[in-house]
Design a protein around this motif. Structure first.
Motif, PDB file in Angstrom:
ATOM      1  N   GLU A  17     -28.924 -50.129 -96.949  1.00  0.00           N
ATOM      2  CA  GLU A  17     -28.553 -51.247 -96.078  1.00  0.00           C
ATOM      3  C   GLU A  17     -28.737 -50.847 -94.608  1.00  0.00           C
ATOM      4  O   GLU A  17     -29.286 -51.611 -93.809  1.00  0.00           O
ATOM      5  N   ALA A  18     -28.292 -49.655 -94.251  1.00  0.00           N
ATOM      6  CA  ALA A  18     -28.419 -49.196 -92.864  1.00  0.00           C
ATOM      7  C   ALA A  18     -29.883 -49.010 -92.483  1.00  0.00           C
ATOM      8  O   ALA A  18     -30.299 -49.397 -91.382  1.00  0.00           O
ATOM      9  N   THR A  19     -30.667 -48.441 -93.371  1.00  0.00           N
ATOM     10  CA  THR A  19     -32.093 -48.246 -93.092  1.00  0.00           C
ATOM     11  C   THR A  19     -32.780 -49.584 -92.884  1.00  0.00           C
ATOM     12  O   THR A  19     -33.565 -49.758 -91.938  1.00  0.00           O
ATOM     13  N   THR A  20     -32.486 -50.545 -93.731  1.00  0.00           N
ATOM     14  CA  THR A  20     -33.062 -51.885 -93.583  1.00  0.00           C
ATOM     15  C   THR A  20     -32.666 -52.495 -92.249  1.00  0.00           C
ATOM     16  O   THR A  20     -33.494 -53.069 -91.543  1.00  0.00           O
ATOM     17  N   PHE A  21     -31.383 -52.370 -91.859  1.00  0.00           N
ATOM     18  CA  PHE A  21     -30.930 -52.894 -90.575  1.00  0.00           C
ATOM     19  C   PHE A  21     -31.728 -52.274 -89.429  1.00  0.00           C
ATOM     20  O   PHE A  21     -32.245 -52.986 -88.567  1.00  0.00           O
ATOM     21  N   PHE A  22     -31.833 -50.953 -89.382  1.00  0.00           N
ATOM     22  CA  PHE A  22     -32.524 -50.285 -88.277  1.00  0.00           C
ATOM     23  C   PHE A  22     -34.023 -50.594 -88.274  1.00  0.00           C
ATOM     24  O   PHE A  22     -34.632 -50.704 -87.206  1.00  0.00           O
ATOM     25  N   LYS A  23     -34.622 -50.771 -89.439  1.00  0.00           N
ATOM     26  CA  LYS A  23     -36.035 -51.168 -89.502  1.00  0.00           C
ATOM     27  C   LYS A  23     -36.213 -52.580 -88.948  1.00  0.00           C
ATOM     28  O   LYS A  23     -37.119 -52.831 -88.146  1.00  0.00           O
ATOM     29  N   GLN A  24     -35.370 -53.517 -89.378  1.00  0.00           N
ATOM     30  CA  GLN A  24     -35.501 -54.903 -88.934  1.00  0.00           C
ATOM     31  C   GLN A  24     -35.145 -55.077 -87.465  1.00  0.00           C
ATOM     32  O   GLN A  24     -35.815 -55.807 -86.744  1.00  0.00           O
ATOM     33  N   ALA A  25     -34.089 -54.413 -87.016  1.00  0.00           N
ATOM     34  CA  ALA A  25     -33.623 -54.590 -85.645  1.00  0.00           C
ATOM     35  C   ALA A  25     -34.465 -53.829 -84.631  1.00  0.00           C
ATOM     36  O   ALA A  25     -34.713 -54.328 -83.531  1.00  0.00           O
ATOM     37  N   PHE A  26     -34.919 -52.610 -84.983  1.00  0.00           N
ATOM     38  CA  PHE A  26     -35.522 -51.723 -83.990  1.00  0.00           C
ATOM     39  C   PHE A  26     -36.845 -51.092 -84.410  1.00  0.00           C
ATOM     40  O   PHE A  26     -37.290 -50.133 -83.776  1.00  0.00           O
ATOM     41  N   ASP A  27     -37.458 -51.580 -85.479  1.00  0.00           N
ATOM     42  CA  ASP A  27     -38.709 -50.986 -85.972  1.00  0.00           C
ATOM     43  C   ASP A  27     -38.568 -49.502 -86.299  1.00  0.00           C
ATOM     44  O   ASP A  27     -39.506 -48.719 -86.125  1.00  0.00           O
ATOM     45  N   ALA A  28     -37.404 -49.088 -86.739  1.00  0.00           N
ATOM     46  CA  ALA A  28     -37.186 -47.689 -87.107  1.00  0.00           C
ATOM     47  C   ALA A  28     -38.116 -47.307 -88.250  1.00  0.00           C
ATOM     48  O   ALA A  28     -38.491 -48.142 -89.085  1.00  0.00           O
ATOM     49  N   GLU A  29     -38.476 -46.041 -88.270  1.00  0.00           N
ATOM     50  CA  GLU A  29     -39.292 -45.486 -89.349  1.00  0.00           C
ATOM     51  C   GLU A  29     -38.547 -44.309 -89.957  1.00  0.00           C
ATOM     52  O   GLU A  29     -37.898 -43.542 -89.247  1.00  0.00           O
ATOM     53  N   VAL A  30     -38.653 -44.172 -91.273  1.00  0.00           N
ATOM     54  CA  VAL A  30     -38.017 -43.054 -91.956  1.00  0.00           C
ATOM     55  C   VAL A  30     -38.860 -41.804 -91.732  1.00  0.00           C
ATOM     56  O   VAL A  30     -40.061 -41.803 -92.004  1.00  0.00           O
ATOM     57  N   CYS A  31     -38.223 -40.759 -91.206  1.00  0.00           N
ATOM     58  CA  CYS A  31     -38.901 -39.462 -91.049  1.00  0.00           C
ATOM     59  C   CYS A  31     -38.880 -38.728 -92.385  1.00  0.00           C
ATOM     60  O   CYS A  31     -39.918 -38.329 -92.897  1.00  0.00           O
ATOM     61  N   TYR A  32     -37.683 -38.543 -92.907  1.00  0.00           N
ATOM     62  CA  TYR A  32     -37.509 -37.870 -94.194  1.00  0.00           C
ATOM     63  C   TYR A  32     -36.035 -37.903 -94.591  1.00  0.00           C
ATOM     64  O   TYR A  32     -35.169 -38.192 -93.767  1.00  0.00           O
ATOM     65  N   ASP A  33     -35.786 -37.596 -95.849  1.00  0.00           N
ATOM     66  CA  ASP A  33     -34.427 -37.445 -96.355  1.00  0.00           C
ATOM     67  C   ASP A  33     -34.115 -35.956 -96.433  1.00  0.00           C
ATOM     68  O   ASP A  33     -34.878 -35.193 -97.031  1.00  0.00           O
TER      69      ASP A  33
END
Length: 171
Positions: A17-33
């Motif tokens: 949920e948090a990843t989706t929020f940051f992607k939608q709000a700020f174009d965040a990209e996942v670096c890695y887990d």
């Protein structure tokens, strides 16, 4: 010796949920887990000491996100209940981070569309940060963490004797 802030950490109730929020709000990209949910949780005395966790707390997921050209955001999801609600400005310690935006209207709309709630309309900045187009606004994520959106395209009027200039992300 010091280069600058590398990342900011935030505990979230649900990683996806948090990843989706940051992607939608700020174009965040996942670096890695760092820690994946299918792995054995991070737990025990050594982890508790290293991370300052209370006894019995576990971490089931850690993820680093990149938002534009700033520091990374390190998200933590616990496998045990959190101890309190997210920090507010009236609480001691870290309570928010700010994201510099070029288009305040678009940024606030994306923040709301992603599930965030603005605490007010964007407002002029105060004091040395004041300028005709300089604006800021605070909002809360769907899990109630505080984030500020800020823009100061008219610059900052540094007082005489300032020891340093504020770092601003490059355009």
């Amino acid at each position: 010796m010091m280069r600058g802030i590398d990342h900011v950490g935030m505990t979230v109730p649900d990683m996806e949920e948090a990843t989706t929020f940051f992607k939608q709000a700020f174009d965040a990209e996942v670096c890695y887990d760092v820690q994946r949910p299918e792995q054995e949780p991070m737990q025990g005395e050594e982890v508790e000491q290293q991370l300052g966790l209370p006894s019995g707390k576990t971490i089931i997921h850690m993820r680093l996100l990149q938002i534009a050209k700033g520091p990374t955001l390190e998200l933590f999801q616990l496998g045990t209940p959190t101890d309190q609600e997210p920090a507010r400005i009236s609480d001691l310690g870290l309570h928010h981070f700010a994201i510099y935006v070029d288009d305040m209207q678009e940024a606030t709309q994306r923040f709301k569309d992603a599930g965030g709630t603005l605490l007010s309309a964007p407002h002029p900045l105060a004091g040395v940060e004041d300028g005709p187009r300089n604006r800021g606004v605070y909002g809360v994520t769907p899990w109630s963490s505080l984030i500020e959106l800020i823009a100061y395209p008219d610059g900052i009027d540094y007082p005489d004797g300032s020891e340093a200039k504020r770092w601003t992300p490059l355009a």
